[in-house]
Design a protein around this motif. Structure first.
Motif, PDB file in Angstrom:
ATOM      1  N   ASN A 247       0.850  -1.186   0.000  1.00  0.00           N
ATOM      2  CA  ASN A 247       0.000   0.000   0.000  1.00  0.00           C
ATOM      3  C   ASN A 247       0.888   1.239   0.000  1.00  0.00           C
ATOM      4  O   ASN A 247       1.484   1.596   1.018  1.00  0.00           O
ATOM      5  N   ILE A 248       0.967   1.896  -1.147  1.00  0.00           N
ATOM      6  CA  ILE A 248       1.777   3.107  -1.295  1.00  0.00           C
ATOM      7  C   ILE A 248       0.996   4.310  -0.775  1.00  0.00           C
ATOM      8  O   ILE A 248      -0.154   4.524  -1.160  1.00  0.00           O
ATOM      9  N   LYS A 249       1.614   5.069   0.104  1.00  0.00           N
ATOM     10  CA  LYS A 249       1.053   6.354   0.523  1.00  0.00           C
ATOM     11  C   LYS A 249       2.150   7.398   0.393  1.00  0.00           C
ATOM     12  O   LYS A 249       3.279   7.184   0.865  1.00  0.00           O
ATOM     13  N   LEU A 250       1.841   8.502  -0.238  1.00  0.00           N
ATOM     14  CA  LEU A 250       2.868   9.504  -0.515  1.00  0.00           C
ATOM     15  C   LEU A 250       3.424  10.119   0.760  1.00  0.00           C
ATOM     16  O   LEU A 250       4.596  10.510   0.798  1.00  0.00           O
ATOM     17  N   ASP A 251       2.615  10.203   1.809  1.00  0.00           N
ATOM     18  CA  ASP A 251       3.132  10.724   3.075  1.00  0.00           C
ATOM     19  C   ASP A 251       4.122   9.768   3.710  1.00  0.00           C
ATOM     20  O   ASP A 251       5.041  10.202   4.411  1.00  0.00           O
ATOM     21  N   LYS A 252       3.948   8.474   3.506  1.00  0.00           N
ATOM     22  CA  LYS A 252       4.911   7.513   4.045  1.00  0.00           C
ATOM     23  C   LYS A 252       6.219   7.561   3.279  1.00  0.00           C
ATOM     24  O   LYS A 252       7.305   7.627   3.863  1.00  0.00           O
ATOM     25  N   LYS A 261       8.571   5.036  -8.105  1.00  0.00           N
ATOM     26  CA  LYS A 261       9.643   4.041  -8.005  1.00  0.00           C
ATOM     27  C   LYS A 261       9.142   2.772  -7.319  1.00  0.00           C
ATOM     28  O   LYS A 261       9.420   1.652  -7.772  1.00  0.00           O
ATOM     29  N   ILE A 262       8.383   2.931  -6.239  1.00  0.00           N
ATOM     30  CA  ILE A 262       7.834   1.775  -5.529  1.00  0.00           C
ATOM     31  C   ILE A 262       6.927   0.961  -6.455  1.00  0.00           C
ATOM     32  O   ILE A 262       7.006  -0.269  -6.500  1.00  0.00           O
ATOM     33  N   ALA A 263       6.052   1.648  -7.181  1.00  0.00           N
ATOM     34  CA  ALA A 263       5.126   0.943  -8.073  1.00  0.00           C
ATOM     35  C   ALA A 263       5.889   0.102  -9.088  1.00  0.00           C
ATOM     36  O   ALA A 263       5.542  -1.067  -9.333  1.00  0.00           O
ATOM     37  N   ARG A 264       6.939   0.664  -9.676  1.00  0.00           N
ATOM     38  CA  ARG A 264       7.724  -0.086 -10.669  1.00  0.00           C
ATOM     39  C   ARG A 264       8.421  -1.275 -10.028  1.00  0.00           C
ATOM     40  O   ARG A 264       8.395  -2.394 -10.572  1.00  0.00           O
ATOM     41  N   GLU A 265       9.041  -1.058  -8.873  1.00  0.00           N
ATOM     42  CA  GLU A 265       9.814  -2.128  -8.239  1.00  0.00           C
ATOM     43  C   GLU A 265       8.915  -3.226  -7.678  1.00  0.00           C
ATOM     44  O   GLU A 265       9.305  -4.397  -7.654  1.00  0.00           O
ATOM     45  N   CYS A 266       7.712  -2.875  -7.238  1.00  0.00           N
ATOM     46  CA  CYS A 266       6.771  -3.895  -6.775  1.00  0.00           C
ATOM     47  C   CYS A 266       6.367  -4.802  -7.926  1.00  0.00           C
ATOM     48  O   CYS A 266       6.270  -6.023  -7.762  1.00  0.00           O
ATOM     49  N   ARG A 267       6.110  -4.212  -9.088  1.00  0.00           N
ATOM     50  CA  ARG A 267       5.761  -5.017 -10.251  1.00  0.00           C
ATOM     51  C   ARG A 267       6.891  -6.000 -10.579  1.00  0.00           C
ATOM     52  O   ARG A 267       6.651  -7.177 -10.877  1.00  0.00           O
ATOM     53  N   LEU A 271       4.787  -8.169  -6.596  1.00  0.00           N
ATOM     54  CA  LEU A 271       3.845  -7.700  -5.578  1.00  0.00           C
ATOM     55  C   LEU A 271       2.718  -6.899  -6.218  1.00  0.00           C
ATOM     56  O   LEU A 271       2.950  -6.136  -7.163  1.00  0.00           O
ATOM     57  N   GLY A 272       1.509  -7.055  -5.697  1.00  0.00           N
ATOM     58  CA  GLY A 272       0.421  -6.190  -6.092  1.00  0.00           C
ATOM     59  C   GLY A 272       0.650  -4.794  -5.554  1.00  0.00           C
ATOM     60  O   GLY A 272       1.409  -4.592  -4.591  1.00  0.00           O
ATOM     61  N   VAL A 273      -0.007  -3.824  -6.171  1.00  0.00           N
ATOM     62  CA  VAL A 273       0.206  -2.425  -5.800  1.00  0.00           C
ATOM     63  C   VAL A 273      -1.131  -1.764  -5.482  1.00  0.00           C
ATOM     64  O   VAL A 273      -2.100  -1.894  -6.228  1.00  0.00           O
ATOM     65  N   MET A 274      -1.126  -1.047  -4.384  1.00  0.00           N
ATOM     66  CA  MET A 274      -2.298  -0.296  -3.921  1.00  0.00           C
ATOM     67  C   MET A 274      -1.839   1.121  -3.628  1.00  0.00           C
ATOM     68  O   MET A 274      -0.700   1.340  -3.205  1.00  0.00           O
ATOM     69  N   VAL A 290      -2.153   9.988  -9.930  1.00  0.00           N
ATOM     70  CA  VAL A 290      -1.149   9.614 -10.932  1.00  0.00           C
ATOM     71  C   VAL A 290      -0.640   8.201 -10.637  1.00  0.00           C
ATOM     72  O   VAL A 290      -0.541   7.353 -11.526  1.00  0.00           O
ATOM     73  N   VAL A 291      -0.324   7.934  -9.361  1.00  0.00           N
ATOM     74  CA  VAL A 291       0.143   6.601  -8.957  1.00  0.00           C
ATOM     75  C   VAL A 291      -0.945   5.562  -9.200  1.00  0.00           C
ATOM     76  O   VAL A 291      -0.657   4.408  -9.555  1.00  0.00           O
ATOM     77  N   ALA A 292      -2.202   5.956  -9.027  1.00  0.00           N
ATOM     78  CA  ALA A 292      -3.327   5.027  -9.189  1.00  0.00           C
ATOM     79  C   ALA A 292      -3.350   4.372 -10.557  1.00  0.00           C
ATOM     80  O   ALA A 292      -3.892   3.269 -10.715  1.00  0.00           O
ATOM     81  N   GLN A 293      -2.757   5.023 -11.547  1.00  0.00           N
ATOM     82  CA  GLN A 293      -2.760   4.467 -12.901  1.00  0.00           C
ATOM     83  C   GLN A 293      -1.965   3.162 -12.978  1.00  0.00           C
ATOM     84  O   GLN A 293      -2.127   2.383 -13.919  1.00  0.00           O
TER      85      GLN A 293
END
Length: 335
Positions: A247-252, A261-267, A271-274, A290-293
């Protein structure tokens, strides 16, 4: 490199009603809004911090002030990653830089990020923990929702009763639950079994941060998402075999740059991405859109909890969330 003028201000957002999760009740939320100006163009970003890391408005403002000389000297988004620690302060600055850079280039932020024009996404709508009957009524009130996320409190029998009431009220929706670190490993079998009976599709952060190894060898019938256990890309390696979703949160993670970067590396790691959010206005949600895409699951309902959002704002319709560049992210070139 262009000199910039930095402004960072605290704003207190009031929730429309108290919001309860495991161990916390929220009535207001302090955020920090950063403005960066090059004399012609202005970019904005909003950070809400991370309450369980003591990343509050005071700490966000302190982190920004410590980096002010380098930021105003014309820091790049890449340089910012090493200049400031991950957290709400860097998130606000990073998103302000994306907004500014898009306006300087005269293109929408999605084009700057090298992705296709964003499409509306199904978003979860979140039910704060309450009496089961109250939560069932809340689920019915989300008449257009296609996906609902349920906040649990760590009381196993009461939590399962909550989920049963909600599922009975809304047999039509995708249903996920967020435990917010409320359970121990020896409770997980009973929790998962009860959730399976209610056709729950996702269990988010059942165990406390720091107890990730308790999941070694645990075979869950429901995908488990890491939230508090997954802050930045540095945490991805430790999730393997324990969690199915990050679960990606920009504040974290400290902004859109790290989130992408997290979304790409999880793929790459399988790993699934949220994408999720701390409570904030549409200015905070827009970079998350934007990340939601890139995401399998989208949870960007933060502004719906506020007594008042910014104008212009995110659009919520028919269970979908969308966001135009009038909210954040630059301007399209004239046709």
């Amino acid at each position: 490199m262009t000199d910039l003028t930095l402004t960072a201000e605290r704003e207190t957002l009031r929730l429309a009603a108290p919001f309860r999760i495991s161990g916390h009740v929220f009535e207001t939320c302090d955020v920090v809004v950063v403005t960066l100006c090059d004399g012609t163009h202005t970019g904005r970003g909003e950070g809400g911090g991370v309450y369980y890391l003591n990343d509050d408005a005071d700490n966000m403002l302190a982190a920004i002030e410590a980096a002010r000389p380098a930021i105003e000297a014309g820091v790049t988004r890449a340089e910012l990653q090493d200049l400031m620690p991950a957290g709400g302060g860097r998130n606000a600055v990073d998103c302000a830089l994306w907004d500014l850079n898009a306006k300087q280039a005269g293109v929408p932020v999605w084009q700057l990020a090298g992705i296709a024009p964003p499409q509306a996404k199904v978003t979860t709508f979140t039910l704060g923990a309450d009496d089961p009957e109250v939560m069932a009524k809340g689920a019915l009130a989300y008449a257009d929702a296609r996906a609902i996320k349920v906040k649990l409190t760590g009381d196993l029998s009461l939590d399962l009763e909550r989920v049963r009431h909600i599922r009975a009220a809304r047999p039509d929706v995708w249903l996920g639950v967020d435990a917010n670190q409320g359970f121990a490993i020896d409770e997980l079998d009973a929790l998962v079994a009860g959730l399976v009976e209610c056709d729950v599709a996702l269990l988010e952060q059942p165990l406390a941060r720091g107890r990730e190894s308790d999941l070694d060898g645990y075979d869950s019938a429901i995908p488990i998402a890491a939230d508090e256990s997954a802050l930045t890309s540095a945490d991805i390696a430790g999730l393997a075999g324990r969690f199915s979703v990050f679960n990606i949160k920009l504040d974290k993670c400290g902004g859109l740059t790290e989130a992408l970067k997290i979304a790409r590396e999880c793929r790459e790691a399988g790993l699934g991405v949220m994408v999720g959010n701390m409570v904030g206005t549409s200015l905070a949600m827009a970079p998350g859109f934007v990340v939601a895409q890139f995401c399998d699951i989208v949870d960007l309902d933060g502004p719906t909890f506020l007594a008042q959002d910014r104008t212009p704002s995110m659009t919520y319709s028919d269970g979908l969330v969308s966001c135009g560049v009038d909210v954040w992210g630059g301007e399209e070139l004239p046709a």
